[in-house]
Write an enzyme that holds these catalytic residues in place. Sequence first.
Site: not given
Length: 626
Positions: A279, A364, A392
Amino acid sequence: MSSLLQQIDAPADLRRLAPEQLPALAAELRQFLIGSVSRTGGHLAASLGTVELSIALHYVFATPEDHLVWDVGHQAYAHKILTGRREAMAGLRTRGGISGFPKRSESPYDSFGVGHSSTSISAGLGMALADAHHGRDRRTVVVIGDGALTAGQAFEALNHAGGLKADLLVILNDNEMSISPNVGALSNHLAQLMSGRVYSQLREGGKRVLRHLPGPVHEIARRTEEHLKGMVVPGTLFEELGFNYYGPVDGHDLDALVGTLSNLRALSGPRLLHLVTRKGKGYAPAESNPCAYHGVPPFDPARGTTEGNDPRPTYTQVFGQWLCDTAARDPDLVAITPAMREGSGLVEFSRRYPRRYFDVGIAEQHSLTFAAGLACEGLHPVVAIYSTFLQRGYDQLIHDVALQNLPVTLAVDRAGIVGPDGPTHTGAFDIAFLRTVPNLVLMTPADGSELRRMLTTAHAHPGPAAVRYPRDRCPPPADDLSPLPLGRGEIRRQGQGVALLAFGPVLASALEAAERLDATVANMRFVKPLDEALLERLARDHRLLVSLEENAIAGGAGGAVAEYLEGAGLRVPLLRLGLPDRFVEQGSRAELLALYGLDAAGILRAVKRALAAADDCPPQVDRLIS
């Protein structure tokens, strides 16, 4: 801008380059990306990590004829630049500009729209099967980040694709080295060998031979193969799900990427390529602190990001401080987040109380049922979750939390307009889907001080309770942890004729408009239970009621007011102001609040129209103006 990138207006231009030119293009693309996002803001670190991958994918595959599906769309900025949107990056995430995520209506190269994670394999599988049904000779490639693999949907799709033996290439972008660090020249070479035709033919031939061995011998051979493979290849899990595993490969080595992808394009069936990337690659501040550069405002590339000059805290920061303050008083408080520690303001809590902090990954559904289990045994769970991510876990909220009336607190962040992240992240529906759930208390703070008191109210409540708050700043809150009376609003301004019923931070605009109207302003505080006594008094004393909310009008807080008035036989006209029945586009919060008439000027205009219309209509006719 350097010459190579200027030549690329579509992937067809990219494919005309010689392989030895690709590293130079990657360097130019990375510098353009840093400069562009420094001016607009956006998701930087993840896209810096996929520069080489984006180049290699469009170099090897015949996009847009071949499908390319990105998971967690903030990885896709380099993809956007290579597919004809280089100049449009100047308007990234602005009103009328291009989206920060892949969007089907924006480009034929965006095969599938995405904003939430872990959807790519499901979508890619559907595309691959549709192509097979129609007899189309296309390739489907999905790119999924390692974080997205913590979601159950990704494994459901892997299991389904492997079982169907679908013609699908899944690329695992392992940008935290969380699966395996053994990347280098040898592993790159092995991956290219494994993806070649000779190895593939040997593997398939070996499987056919093993199938004809006697049962016990076949099982011993299979187990021996798995144990040997597991010692050198970290892909046994994917092989068990029916995928042929290749990798790990250095995701910044263009020679290895192009070679391996070329081999894999010639193969068929379910394949998984494991890449390891970094990243923030190529920009030292982002490499050293990728979390800080996940989503950034405009910044000076030479100095890095800054926090800005606004001294006011965010609602998220107010929540994080409340959590630490309350945890010091309640040893049974625990905090849960579905992979959003920084975004939900849990960094300090996780450092102070590591044994009471749970990051469940992008899961979730699990976060809600996990909280229910903790609550069953006497703990006081607080689930910090974005409004759109709570969608979700809706079934688990109903079935596992509310049905059992368990004391779970929901800290619903990013409720209402979120700004540049656009429709995938706008929390426009939570009031509508939460207020229908039995046993659930739903609160809307007008400022940071109320947020602290409402969170305390939720924490002390013996059943489930939700507090929704926006992605915005607020005045520094008072140091007050006293609970609020359940279901009680308050009059913040006494006027005449018109009563403005404010749910949440829109109270500030209501008060400003009320000065021009000489209107009464009620800070309603609770969507559920409503302050019915206050509503009755306002209905009897005013000729027009106006509900105000940063939520969809359909099913929102105004709908709750209308239902009460009708049930009570109160025939006062009601004007409901909120978000219309369409997805909210991207733009700044101020722009969008003005666009949808939720700033002071918009409220004033709407009330004046309603009063003028009411003069021409019987007073018992309710009016809905959006």
